[in-house]
Design a protein around this motif. Structure first.
Motif, mmCIF file in Angstrom:
data_model
loop_
_atom_site.group_PDB
_atom_site.id
_atom_site.type_symbol
_atom_site.label_atom_id
_atom_site.label_comp_id
_atom_site.label_asym_id
_atom_site.label_seq_id
_atom_site.Cartn_x
_atom_site.Cartn_y
_atom_site.Cartn_z
ATOM 1 N N VAL A 65 0.297 4.597 7.964
ATOM 2 C CA VAL A 65 0.567 6.014 8.190
ATOM 3 C C VAL A 65 0.895 6.693 6.863
ATOM 4 O O VAL A 65 1.720 6.191 6.094
ATOM 5 N N PRO A 66 0.286 7.853 6.575
ATOM 6 C CA PRO A 66 0.605 8.580 5.348
ATOM 7 C C PRO A 66 1.889 9.393 5.519
ATOM 8 O O PRO A 66 1.871 10.518 6.016
ATOM 9 N N VAL A 67 3.004 8.829 5.113
ATOM 10 C CA VAL A 67 4.295 9.503 5.278
ATOM 11 C C VAL A 67 5.208 9.100 4.124
ATOM 12 O O VAL A 67 5.128 7.974 3.613
ATOM 13 N N GLY A 68 6.059 10.027 3.708
ATOM 14 C CA GLY A 68 6.886 9.807 2.527
ATOM 15 C C GLY A 68 7.970 8.774 2.703
ATOM 16 O O GLY A 68 8.281 8.029 1.777
ATOM 17 N N ARG A 69 8.599 8.709 3.882
ATOM 18 C CA ARG A 69 9.648 7.719 4.121
ATOM 19 C C ARG A 69 9.527 7.192 5.546
ATOM 20 O O ARG A 69 9.094 7.910 6.449
ATOM 21 N N ALA A 70 9.929 5.951 5.716
ATOM 22 C CA ALA A 70 9.729 5.287 6.995
ATOM 23 C C ALA A 70 10.426 6.015 8.140
ATOM 24 O O ALA A 70 9.926 6.040 9.263
ATOM 25 N N ALA A 71 11.582 6.607 7.867
ATOM 26 C CA ALA A 71 12.343 7.276 8.915
ATOM 27 C C ALA A 71 11.567 8.428 9.542
ATOM 28 O O ALA A 71 11.792 8.770 10.712
ATOM 29 N N VAL B 51 0.827 -1.206 0.000
ATOM 30 C CA VAL B 51 0.000 0.000 0.000
ATOM 31 C C VAL B 51 0.861 1.256 0.000
ATOM 32 O O VAL B 51 0.400 2.337 -0.350
ATOM 33 N N ARG B 52 2.132 1.101 0.378
ATOM 34 C CA ARG B 52 3.057 2.241 0.301
ATOM 35 C C ARG B 52 3.132 2.758 -1.124
ATOM 36 O O ARG B 52 3.076 3.960 -1.378
ATOM 37 N N ASP B 53 3.251 1.846 -2.079
ATOM 38 C CA ASP B 53 3.340 2.241 -3.477
ATOM 39 C C ASP B 53 1.973 2.550 -4.072
ATOM 40 O O ASP B 53 1.850 3.404 -4.944
ATOM 41 N N ALA B 54 0.932 1.869 -3.568
ATOM 42 C CA ALA B 54 -0.398 2.055 -4.136
ATOM 43 C C ALA B 54 -1.017 3.382 -3.735
ATOM 44 O O ALA B 54 -1.523 4.128 -4.581
ATOM 45 N N VAL B 55 -0.983 3.698 -2.450
ATOM 46 C CA VAL B 55 -1.653 4.912 -1.985
ATOM 47 C C VAL B 55 -0.817 5.742 -1.019
ATOM 48 O O VAL B 55 -1.312 6.688 -0.417
ATOM 49 N N GLY B 56 0.444 5.400 -0.834
ATOM 50 C CA GLY B 56 1.315 6.226 -0.007
ATOM 51 C C GLY B 56 1.177 6.022 1.484
ATOM 52 O O GLY B 56 1.393 6.951 2.253
ATOM 53 N N LEU B 57 0.804 4.811 1.911
ATOM 54 C CA LEU B 57 0.695 4.509 3.333
ATOM 55 C C LEU B 57 1.790 3.521 3.730
ATOM 56 O O LEU B 57 2.023 2.535 3.042
ATOM 57 N N ARG B 58 2.436 3.777 4.851
ATOM 58 C CA ARG B 58 3.494 2.884 5.323
ATOM 59 C C ARG B 58 3.020 2.106 6.545
ATOM 60 O O ARG B 58 2.455 2.678 7.474
ATOM 61 N N PRO B 59 3.289 0.796 6.558
ATOM 62 C CA PRO B 59 2.871 -0.014 7.701
ATOM 63 C C PRO B 59 3.819 0.137 8.883
ATOM 64 O O PRO B 59 5.016 0.376 8.723
ATOM 65 N N VAL B 60 3.278 -0.021 10.087
ATOM 66 C CA VAL B 60 4.067 -0.055 11.308
ATOM 67 C C VAL B 60 3.251 -0.828 12.333
ATOM 68 O O VAL B 60 2.019 -0.804 12.302
ATOM 69 N N LEU B 61 3.931 -1.553 13.210
ATOM 70 C CA LEU B 61 3.251 -2.251 14.294
ATOM 71 C C LEU B 61 3.216 -1.358 15.521
ATOM 72 O O LEU B 61 4.234 -0.783 15.909
ATOM 73 N N LEU B 62 2.059 -1.259 16.156
ATOM 74 C CA LEU B 62 1.905 -0.508 17.400
ATOM 75 C C LEU B 62 1.624 -1.497 18.522
ATOM 76 O O LEU B 62 0.731 -2.339 18.393
ATOM 77 N N GLN B 63 2.372 -1.388 19.606
ATOM 78 C CA GLN B 63 2.249 -2.348 20.695
ATOM 79 C C GLN B 63 1.816 -1.681 21.983
ATOM 80 O O GLN B 63 2.416 -0.698 22.425
ATOM 81 N N ASP B 64 0.759 -2.229 22.604
ATOM 82 C CA ASP B 64 0.423 -1.850 23.976
ATOM 83 C C ASP B 64 1.439 -2.510 24.899
ATOM 84 O O ASP B 64 1.890 -3.623 24.646
ATOM 85 N N GLU B 65 1.815 -1.851 25.951
ATOM 86 C CA GLU B 65 2.731 -2.467 26.910
ATOM 87 C C GLU B 65 2.489 -1.901 28.300
ATOM 88 O O GLU B 65 1.906 -0.835 28.464
ATOM 89 N N SER B 66 2.912 -2.650 29.297
ATOM 90 C CA SER B 66 2.819 -2.226 30.705
ATOM 91 C C SER B 66 1.389 -1.851 31.104
ATOM 92 O O SER B 66 1.182 -0.960 31.924
ATOM 93 N N GLY B 67 0.420 -2.499 30.472
ATOM 94 C CA GLY B 67 -0.956 -2.232 30.844
ATOM 95 C C GLY B 67 -1.508 -0.916 30.318
ATOM 96 O O GLY B 67 -2.581 -0.488 30.723
ATOM 97 N N ILE B 68 -0.761 -0.265 29.439
ATOM 98 C CA ILE B 68 -1.235 1.000 28.869
ATOM 99 C C ILE B 68 -2.197 0.679 27.737
ATOM 100 O O ILE B 68 -1.814 0.063 26.755
ATOM 101 N N GLU B 69 -3.416 1.088 27.862
ATOM 102 C CA GLU B 69 -4.435 0.742 26.885
ATOM 103 C C GLU B 69 -4.423 1.729 25.715
ATOM 104 O O GLU B 69 -4.710 2.909 25.877
ATOM 105 N N GLU B 70 -4.043 1.218 24.560
ATOM 106 C CA GLU B 70 -4.070 2.027 23.339
ATOM 107 C C GLU B 70 -3.442 3.397 23.568
ATOM 108 O O GLU B 70 -4.076 4.437 23.447
ATOM 109 N N TRP B 71 -2.151 3.398 23.869
ATOM 110 C CA TRP B 71 -1.453 4.642 24.181
ATOM 111 C C TRP B 71 -1.516 5.652 23.053
ATOM 112 O O TRP B 71 -1.371 6.848 23.271
#
Length: 276
Positions: free
Chosen positions: A171-177, A61-81
């Protein structure tokens, strides 16, 4: 800020209200709260836990519509930080900063902090063989394997052993960095409040080592690395950059830059950073 030119709502929907052939699972859009300048959603997050293969599946989808994937992790009991914790309006643009300038500034601060909180001999041992003077950037890695394939492999390896319940985000961003600054992530706030400065370093690592942002937690960053250092000297030079970027990685995990370089870096395609 380095965001995609099209709003996320446009990228994820067509005139009929569906997604443009992306086959996305159930999910929702996350919008910044508070007084920030962004009125469009910052990212899309899946409702369910990501399974191995999810990161690579949606990478196109990065090439198709300009969205970059990333994994988001809950941790330490923080709900959807990420709900209410993202503030892109507080970040500058990564392009406004030079990686070496940022690392030099952070190096000097980290060395000063080590000297303040440790005995002189212990502080010297922690940064040996370096001194208080910034040693400069490490040389680029060798010929990388496919950075995107490496990112997919690292993401799969994170799910389960490292990340217990990650969510896939787009995420709509030009480069992963630039991704952390684009969404206004504040994980390293106790070390660096303007994450765009760290993103300037991530850009440099992207160019020199084929690094990709793969996962974000409340105060943790996971990168894939397609061209990691191989020799002891290469690893030591990179370890100095890591110490500046995230001193906790070294001082609370390995106690010295030398040990970190020996044990954490040679041939390792996964770099992880966490801020206390």
């Amino acid at each position: 800020m380095t965001r995609h030119s099209k709003p996320l709502t446009v990228l994820l929907t067509d005139p009929t209200g569906g997604t443009p052939g992306l086959g996305l699972p159930p999910g929702s859009l996350v919008t910044e709260t508070g007084d920030g300048p962004w009125h469009e959603p910052l990212l899309w997050v899946a409702d369910g836990t990501a399974m191995p293969g999810a990161w690579a599946r949606y990478q196109p989808v990065r090439d198709a519509v300009g969205l970059r994937p990333v994994l988001l992790q809950d941790e330490s009991g923080i709900e959807e930080w990420w709900v209410g914790e993202l503030h892109p309006g507080m970040m500058s643009d990564p392009g406004d900063h030079r990686a070496e300038d940022v690392l030099q500034s952070l190096w000097e601060s980290a060395v000063s902090d080590a000297e303040e909180h440790q005995e002189e001999e212990d502080a010297a041992e922690a940064i040996a063989p370096f001194t208080g003077r910034w040693p400069g950037l490490a040389s680029a890695g060798g010929a990388p394997v496919d950075p995107d394939a490496t990112a997919g492999d690292v993401a799969d390896g994170l799910i389960g052993p490292w990340l217990e319940s990650p969510r896939l985000a787009l995420v709509p961003v030009g480069r992963a960095a630039d991704l952390p600054a684009a969404i206004g992530w504040s994980g390293p706030v106790n070390h660096e409040s303007d994450v765009a400065r760290l993103c300037a370093v991530l850009r440099s690592w992207e160019d020199r080592f084929g690094a990709r942002v793969v996962a974000l937690s409340h105060a943790r960053l996971d990168l894939s690395v397609a061209a990691p250092p191989r020799s002891p000297d290469e690893a030591l030079a990179v370890a100095a950059e890591h110490f500046a970027f995230c001193p906790d990685n070294v001082l609370q995990g390995y106690e010295s830059i030398r040990l970190y370089a020996e044990q954490a870096l040679p041939g390792n395609a996964h770099w992880t950073f966490w801020w206390d």
